[in-house]
Write an enzyme that holds these catalytic residues in place. Structure first.
Site, PDB file in Angstrom:
ATOM      1  N   LYS A 185      -9.013  -5.600  -1.509  1.00 52.99           N
ATOM      2  CA  LYS A 185      -7.967  -5.645  -0.474  1.00 52.99           C
ATOM      3  C   LYS A 185      -7.736  -4.236   0.055  1.00 52.99           C
ATOM      4  O   LYS A 185      -7.056  -3.423  -0.553  1.00 52.99           O
ATOM      5  CB  LYS A 185      -6.672  -6.193  -1.065  1.00 52.99           C
ATOM      6  CG  LYS A 185      -5.871  -7.004  -0.118  1.00 52.99           C
ATOM      7  CD  LYS A 185      -4.931  -6.363   0.848  1.00 52.99           C
ATOM      8  CE  LYS A 185      -3.843  -5.451   0.648  1.00 52.99           C
ATOM      9  NZ  LYS A 185      -3.558  -4.650   1.861  1.00 52.99           N
ATOM     10  N   GLU A 188      -4.055  -2.801   5.358  1.00 56.15           N
ATOM     11  CA  GLU A 188      -4.121  -3.457   6.681  1.00 56.15           C
ATOM     12  C   GLU A 188      -4.227  -2.417   7.790  1.00 56.15           C
ATOM     13  O   GLU A 188      -4.685  -2.705   8.886  1.00 56.15           O
ATOM     14  CB  GLU A 188      -2.878  -4.322   6.903  1.00 56.15           C
ATOM     15  CG  GLU A 188      -1.588  -3.543   6.927  1.00 56.15           C
ATOM     16  CD  GLU A 188      -0.365  -4.388   7.246  1.00 56.15           C
ATOM     17  OE1 GLU A 188      -0.522  -5.438   7.871  1.00 56.15           O
ATOM     18  OE2 GLU A 188       0.733  -3.972   6.855  1.00 56.15           O
ATOM     19  N   GLY A 238      -2.076   3.612  -4.379  1.00 51.11           N
ATOM     20  CA  GLY A 238      -1.094   3.555  -3.302  1.00 51.11           C
ATOM     21  C   GLY A 238       0.177   4.257  -3.728  1.00 51.11           C
ATOM     22  O   GLY A 238       0.165   5.135  -4.600  1.00 51.11           O
ATOM     23  N   GLY A 239       1.287   3.838  -3.149  1.00 51.21           N
ATOM     24  CA  GLY A 239       2.544   4.524  -3.395  1.00 51.21           C
ATOM     25  C   GLY A 239       3.260   4.037  -4.652  1.00 51.21           C
ATOM     26  O   GLY A 239       2.983   2.951  -5.169  1.00 51.21           O
ATOM     27  N   THR A 242       5.184   0.504  -4.365  1.00 49.31           N
ATOM     28  CA  THR A 242       4.307  -0.672  -4.477  1.00 49.31           C
ATOM     29  C   THR A 242       3.732  -0.768  -5.893  1.00 49.31           C
ATOM     30  O   THR A 242       3.616  -1.867  -6.446  1.00 49.31           O
ATOM     31  CB  THR A 242       3.147  -0.578  -3.461  1.00 49.31           C
ATOM     32  OG1 THR A 242       3.637  -0.081  -2.224  1.00 49.31           O
ATOM     33  CG2 THR A 242       2.487  -1.914  -3.252  1.00 49.31           C
ATOM     34  N   GLY A 243       3.377   0.366  -6.459  1.00 47.99           N
ATOM     35  CA  GLY A 243       2.821   0.369  -7.815  1.00 47.99           C
ATOM     36  C   GLY A 243       3.761  -0.279  -8.813  1.00 47.99           C
ATOM     37  O   GLY A 243       3.352  -1.079  -9.663  1.00 47.99           O
ATOM     38  N   GLU A 260      -2.935   4.239  -9.522  1.00 48.78           N
ATOM     39  CA  GLU A 260      -3.131   5.622  -9.079  1.00 48.78           C
ATOM     40  C   GLU A 260      -2.130   5.846  -7.975  1.00 48.78           C
ATOM     41  O   GLU A 260      -2.278   5.294  -6.877  1.00 48.78           O
ATOM     42  CB  GLU A 260      -4.557   5.808  -8.531  1.00 48.78           C
ATOM     43  CG  GLU A 260      -5.664   5.548  -9.526  1.00 48.78           C
ATOM     44  CD  GLU A 260      -5.760   6.615 -10.588  1.00 48.78           C
ATOM     45  OE1 GLU A 260      -5.269   7.741 -10.350  1.00 48.78           O
ATOM     46  OE2 GLU A 260      -6.296   6.339 -11.662  1.00 48.78           O
ATOM     47  N   CYS A 294      -3.287  12.460  -1.380  1.00 47.87           N
ATOM     48  CA  CYS A 294      -2.422  12.310  -2.552  1.00 47.87           C
ATOM     49  C   CYS A 294      -2.305  13.612  -3.334  1.00 47.87           C
ATOM     50  O   CYS A 294      -1.273  13.910  -3.915  1.00 47.87           O
ATOM     51  CB  CYS A 294      -2.944  11.194  -3.436  1.00 47.87           C
ATOM     52  SG  CYS A 294      -4.669  11.419  -3.904  1.00 47.87           S
ATOM     53  N   GLU A 395       7.395  12.658  -2.109  1.00 51.98           N
ATOM     54  CA  GLU A 395       6.096  12.778  -1.450  1.00 51.98           C
ATOM     55  C   GLU A 395       6.284  12.462   0.038  1.00 51.98           C
ATOM     56  O   GLU A 395       6.625  11.331   0.394  1.00 51.98           O
ATOM     57  CB  GLU A 395       5.108  11.779  -2.064  1.00 51.98           C
ATOM     58  CG  GLU A 395       3.709  11.943  -1.526  1.00 51.98           C
ATOM     59  CD  GLU A 395       2.762  10.849  -1.999  1.00 51.98           C
ATOM     60  OE1 GLU A 395       3.161   9.671  -2.008  1.00 51.98           O
ATOM     61  OE2 GLU A 395       1.620  11.187  -2.342  1.00 51.98           O
TER      62      GLU A 395
HETATM   63  P1  NAP Z   1       1.108   1.571  -0.224  1.00 53.85           P
HETATM   64  O1  NAP Z   1       2.028   1.282   0.902  1.00 53.85           O
HETATM   65  O2  NAP Z   1       1.643   1.523  -1.594  1.00 53.85           O
HETATM   66  O3  NAP Z   1      -0.112   0.573  -0.043  1.00 53.85           O
HETATM   67  C1  NAP Z   1      -1.263   0.650  -0.851  1.00 53.85           C
HETATM   68  C2  NAP Z   1      -1.990  -0.681  -0.809  1.00 53.85           C
HETATM   69  O4  NAP Z   1      -1.155  -1.672  -1.415  1.00 53.85           O
HETATM   70  C3  NAP Z   1      -2.274  -1.175   0.601  1.00 53.85           C
HETATM   71  O5  NAP Z   1      -3.484  -1.875   0.617  1.00 53.85           O
HETATM   72  C4  NAP Z   1      -1.102  -2.116   0.848  1.00 53.85           C
HETATM   73  O6  NAP Z   1      -1.395  -3.065   1.833  1.00 53.85           O
HETATM   74  C5  NAP Z   1      -1.003  -2.766  -0.519  1.00 53.85           C
HETATM   75  N1  NAP Z   1       0.276  -3.411  -0.789  1.00 53.85           N
HETATM   76  C6  NAP Z   1       1.467  -3.234  -0.194  1.00 53.85           C
HETATM   77  N2  NAP Z   1       2.395  -4.032  -0.769  1.00 53.85           N
HETATM   78  C7  NAP Z   1       1.775  -4.731  -1.744  1.00 53.85           C
HETATM   79  C8  NAP Z   1       2.190  -5.712  -2.696  1.00 53.85           C
HETATM   80  N3  NAP Z   1       3.443  -6.123  -2.780  1.00 53.85           N
HETATM   81  N4  NAP Z   1       1.266  -6.208  -3.549  1.00 53.85           N
HETATM   82  C9  NAP Z   1      -0.020  -5.798  -3.515  1.00 53.85           C
HETATM   83  N5  NAP Z   1      -0.463  -4.863  -2.632  1.00 53.85           N
HETATM   84  C10 NAP Z   1       0.418  -4.335  -1.764  1.00 53.85           C
HETATM   85  O7  NAP Z   1       0.449   3.005  -0.057  1.00 53.85           O
HETATM   86  P2  NAP Z   1      -0.191   3.623   1.255  1.00 53.85           P
HETATM   87  O8  NAP Z   1       0.923   4.043   2.155  1.00 53.85           O
HETATM   88  O9  NAP Z   1      -1.255   2.739   1.761  1.00 53.85           O
HETATM   89  O10 NAP Z   1      -0.933   4.890   0.646  1.00 53.85           O
HETATM   90  C11 NAP Z   1      -0.314   6.098   0.454  1.00 53.85           C
HETATM   91  C12 NAP Z   1      -0.002   6.324  -1.010  1.00 53.85           C
HETATM   92  O11 NAP Z   1      -1.191   6.235  -1.777  1.00 53.85           O
HETATM   93  C13 NAP Z   1       0.547   7.702  -1.257  1.00 53.85           C
HETATM   94  O12 NAP Z   1       1.630   7.612  -2.145  1.00 53.85           O
HETATM   95  C14 NAP Z   1      -0.613   8.426  -1.896  1.00 53.85           C
HETATM   96  O13 NAP Z   1      -0.257   9.509  -2.711  1.00 53.85           O
HETATM   97  C15 NAP Z   1      -1.250   7.334  -2.679  1.00 53.85           C
HETATM   98  N6  NAP Z   1      -2.621   7.666  -3.021  1.00 53.85           N
HETATM   99  C16 NAP Z   1      -2.881   7.988  -4.317  1.00 53.85           C
HETATM  100  C17 NAP Z   1      -4.174   8.355  -4.676  1.00 53.85           C
HETATM  101  C18 NAP Z   1      -4.504   8.723  -6.098  1.00 53.85           C
HETATM  102  O14 NAP Z   1      -5.663   8.929  -6.390  1.00 53.85           O
HETATM  103  N7  NAP Z   1      -3.539   8.812  -6.992  1.00 53.85           N
HETATM  104  C19 NAP Z   1      -5.172   8.390  -3.713  1.00 53.85           C
HETATM  105  C20 NAP Z   1      -4.854   8.060  -2.400  1.00 53.85           C
HETATM  106  C21 NAP Z   1      -3.566   7.693  -2.064  1.00 53.85           C
HETATM  107  P3  NAP Z   1      -0.916  -2.805   3.346  1.00 53.85           P
HETATM  108  O15 NAP Z   1      -1.364  -1.443   3.745  1.00 53.85           O
HETATM  109  O16 NAP Z   1      -1.638  -3.866   4.058  1.00 53.85           O
HETATM  110  O17 NAP Z   1       0.567  -2.920   3.330  1.00 53.85           O
END
Ligand code: NAP
Length: 502
Positions: A185, A188, A238-239, A242-243, A260, A294, A395
């Protein structure tokens, strides 16, 4: 799927990939993917409905429980990964173009991403091939005791929008190497390179049902993907917010989860590392990809004696960063991923001003008329910050650098660890002993000494504290996708004898 850019058209099929077939979303919903550099529509893709996600999980379950992949000899699995790497190299330019159109990052960055994806596929192909059972000496000549690795099962792989292809490859490559089946997944916001990647995986000959793809909104698909006993492992990048939701949901089913998450990464500069190279490294560490990284070094923690001069030099360099369309070779950084994300950055900048931080440079959209249609934002530096400010603690995920000052090594270390996150940190010093004390004292998953931002497929990546759990890359990145089984084999069976009555 409709595609506006003909040059990348042959890398696509249609919307979702379920059980070896490209299918339309059962809801008929679609989404326009916008080029953040100018707001134009790059492609219109299918948006999966929850029923599609459930069907994808069923396909992965069937392929795991009854299919050949988990039982395929490791040499064949790793050969498939090597073929995928070859195809990625063949289509590198197209994939890089897709990534740039979808995320806004420069083509140079996208090309580096594709090279990294190739190296991750090749690394896991090599690692899985050399992995062997471990014999355990139990002190009995009649017993052969072995510890073996087996695929963990059906995996749900969820990736963010900032490094779409790179992040998903860190999951798909070890999952394939381990013999797992999966549902992928992407975000989006940026699904295009993942769709193209799955198309290449199909071309490489992956068996039906092993890799399934459902692009669509996380809010819509989240529960179908995570609130189910049919999934054995969820790997999420992701964030933090959501995590947490995913961890809580998966706990109901005792599903293993690796998360992560974000970072608020300190870049600590001692006076003995003063100089143009350090200014350059701090600048790159925070403003690469417009700060949407990140591990971006968003907190400059600097020795007070050099702070004024250093920050002035940094601001002068930041003001010269050439922003523009990622496809333009002259651009050194692109726009933010979307208008909505830029609004978030603008709210953080307003917050920083209201919290009393000193705005040194940036703090607005660029004045250039040719950038007006894109979601660009100027590199922004706030001086005189302290950890009570939300711009220091949270962040922001954009081009915002905060500056804090210190006078002693102990203070620098304390500030560097004074964050709920623990993803990455950098230290710059000419004093070797101090450098070693600092890198060992910092509670972050990756620490760079006199460098910043690098990683390699063979070394683990992941966070301490609220930056997550589990690891990607390296041997631990493969172990996440494996169960460990102990096999005790008695070669000369006898009665147990415990309950003998003489
Ligand atoms: P996000 O909003 O948490 O979304 C991450 C993924 O989760 C997306 O595919 C999102 O889909 C999906 N998602 C959202 N709600 C969900 C739910 N309830 N259940 C399952 N999946 C769900 O994060 P983002 O804004 O895309 O990414 C930025 C974050 O990622 C930052 O905090 C960054 O630090 C972190 N990140 C961490 C690393 C690492 O290695 N630690 C690497 C890269 C990024 P949609 O986009 O379709 O909503």
């Amino acid at each position: 799927m409709k595609l506006q850019d003909e040059s990348i058209g042959d890398l696509f099929d249609t919307g979702l990939f379920i059980d070896g077939t490209w299918v339309r979303s059962s809801s008929g919903d679609t989404r326009d993917c916008l080029n953040p550099a100018d707001g134009s529509v790059v492609a219109t893709v299918d948006e999966a409905a929850p029923e599609d996600a459930t069907r994808a999980i069923a396909a992965a379950r069937g392929a795991f429980d009854e299919g050949t992949w988990p039982r395929t000899p490791v040499a064949e699995r790793t050969a498939l990964l090597a073929t995928i790497a070859d195809l990625l190299e063949r289509d590198k330019e197209k994939l890089a173009r897709i990534e740039t159109l979808d995320t806004g990052k420069t083509l140079a960055e996208s090309r580096i991403d594709i090279d990294d994806v190739v190296s991750v596929c090749r690394y896991y192909a090599r690692l899985a091939a050399i992995e062997s059972d471990r014999l355990v000496d139990v002190g009995r000549p009649d017993v052969i005791s072995r510890v073996v690795h087996e695929p963990i099962g059906v995996c749900v792989l969820i990736a963010p929008w900032n490094y779409p292809l790179l992040q998903i490859s860190w999951k798909i490559a070890p999952a394939l190497a381990a013999g797992c089946t999966m549902v992928v997944k992407p975000s989006e916001v940026t699904p295009l390179s993942t769709i193209a990647f799955v198309k290449l995986i199909e071309e490489a000959g992956v068996p039906r049902g092993v890799v399934n793809l459902v692009q669509g909104s996380g809010a819509v698909l989240g529960s179908a993907l995570t609130d189910t006993p049919d999934v054995d492992f969820i790997s999420f990048t992701g964030g933090l917010v959501t995590g947490r939701v995913i961890l809580e949901t998966a706990a109901k089913h005792v599903t293993k989860v690796a998360v992560e998450l974000g970072g608020k990464n300190p870049h600590i500069v001692f006076a003995d590392a003063d100089g143009d190279d350090s200014v350059d490294q701090v600048l790159t560490g925070v403003f690469l990809h417009s700060g949407q990284v990140c591990s971006a070094g968003t907190r400059l923690i600097i020795e007070d004696s050099i702070a004024d001069r250093f920050v002035a030099a940094l601001a002068a360099r930041a003001e010269k960063i050439r922003m523009g369309d990622g496809l333009d070779p002259a651009s050194r950084t692109g726009p933010l991923v979307s208008m909505a994300h830029r609004e978030k950055i603008e709210r953080y900048v307003a917050l920083g001003v209201s919290e009393g931080a000193e705005l040194v440079t940036g703090g607005s959209r660029p004045p250039n008329p040719e950038l007006e249609r894109g979601s660009f934002y100027l590199p922004t530096i706030f001086d005189r910050c302290d950890r009570n400010m939300r711009i220091v603690r949270e962040e922001t995920f954009g081009p915002i650098l905060t500056v804090e000052r210190f006078t002693t090594e102990a203070e620098a270390l304390r500030l560097g660890n004074d964050t709920e996150y623990g993803l990455a940190a950098g230290v710059r010093t000419a004093d070797g002993a101090r450098g070693e004390r600092m890198v060992r004292g910092l509670r972050h998953g990756t620490v760079w000494l006199n460098d910043f931002g690098y990683y390699t497929a063979a070394a683990e990546w992941g966070g301490y504290k609220r930056s997550g759990n589990g690891r990607e890359l390296g041997p631990a990145g493969l172990s996440e996708y494996q169960e460990i089984k102990h096999i005790w084999h008695n070669t000369a069976p006898t009665a147990a004898g415990w309950f003998d009555n003489d």
